[in-house]
Design a protein around this motif. Structure first.
Motif, mmCIF file in Angstrom:
data_model
loop_
_atom_site.group_PDB
_atom_site.id
_atom_site.type_symbol
_atom_site.label_atom_id
_atom_site.label_comp_id
_atom_site.label_asym_id
_atom_site.label_seq_id
_atom_site.Cartn_x
_atom_site.Cartn_y
_atom_site.Cartn_z
ATOM 1 N N ALA A 25 0.819 -1.216 0.000
ATOM 2 C CA ALA A 25 0.000 0.000 0.000
ATOM 3 C C ALA A 25 0.851 1.262 0.000
ATOM 4 O O ALA A 25 0.453 2.282 -0.572
ATOM 5 C CB ALA A 25 -0.931 -0.002 1.209
ATOM 6 N N TYR A 26 2.028 1.197 0.636
ATOM 7 C CA TYR A 26 2.919 2.356 0.768
ATOM 8 C C TYR A 26 4.339 1.918 0.395
ATOM 9 O O TYR A 26 5.218 1.814 1.245
ATOM 10 C CB TYR A 26 2.880 2.895 2.204
ATOM 11 N N VAL B 244 -5.594 5.014 7.697
ATOM 12 C CA VAL B 244 -5.371 3.709 8.327
ATOM 13 C C VAL B 244 -5.084 3.888 9.817
ATOM 14 O O VAL B 244 -5.655 3.193 10.658
ATOM 15 C CB VAL B 244 -4.221 2.945 7.627
ATOM 16 N N THR C 298 -7.862 2.567 1.428
ATOM 17 C CA THR C 298 -6.709 3.086 0.684
ATOM 18 C C THR C 298 -6.948 3.120 -0.822
ATOM 19 O O THR C 298 -6.079 3.547 -1.574
ATOM 20 C CB THR C 298 -5.444 2.253 0.972
#
Length: 175
Positions: A19-20, A155, A72
């Motif tokens: 996600a990151y 998140v 996300t």
């Protein structure tokens, strides 16, 4: 019965790094993954402090990444039902949220690691969380997205108050 949290830790750290992601090469990706894994390990050990807790989550499962993916914007990729993405069922939303808090708030990270000294996970183990607690410049560059407070806010905010209550019992929570 499985009494360790390695599937939850591995899957949740993988979710965070997907996600990151790191923007660099192999070394940056590895540094980003280590930071995610350290944050997730601390969060998982806090969330499931006893062997019984770990065994119960191993039996019941942690819940998966569906809500995190939706938050996300990673939902709808179409391949969630395949074996290739089966690891996503081991993602723990609370652990991911707590890890996001730890990655973006050094004070909470310090409190969390200090709190581990009271738990059973660190008994007889020398656990070091340097990349989480004191990232150097290479760590910061490698995990620029993973440690960005604005990007992780959706998140982190999911279960921030629970983490603060766990680490600072009896204190008023400020949103």
């Amino acid at each position: 019965m499985q009494a360790d949290l390695s599937p939850v830790i591995a899957a949740t750290a993988q979710w965070l790094t997907c996600a990151y992601p790191s923007g660099g090469g192999a070394l940056s990706s590895a540094l980003c993954e280590v930071q995610a894994r350290q944050a997730v390990t601390v969060a998982a050990w806090l969330r499931y402090p006893t062997p019984m807790d770990a065994a119960l989550v191993g039996m019941a499962g942690p819940g998966g990444s569906a809500r995190l993916d939706w938050i996300t914007g990673a939902d709808g990729t179409g391949a969630r039902d395949t074996d290739e993405h089966a690891w996503r069922t081991w993602v723990d939303e609370v652990v991911a949220s707590w890890a996001a808090c730890l990655l973006t708030d050094p004070e909470l990270a310090d409190l969390a690691v200090a709190a581990l000294a009271e738990g059973s996970h660190t008994a007889g183990v020398s656990a070091e969380f340097r990349r989480l607690l004191a990232p150097d410049e290479a760590d910061r560059r490698a995990a620029a997205l993973l440690r960005h407070p604005d990007l992780l806010a959706p998140v982190a905010e999911l279960h921030h108050s629970q983490l603060v209550a766990h680490l600072k019992p009896g204190q008023a929570l400020i949103a």
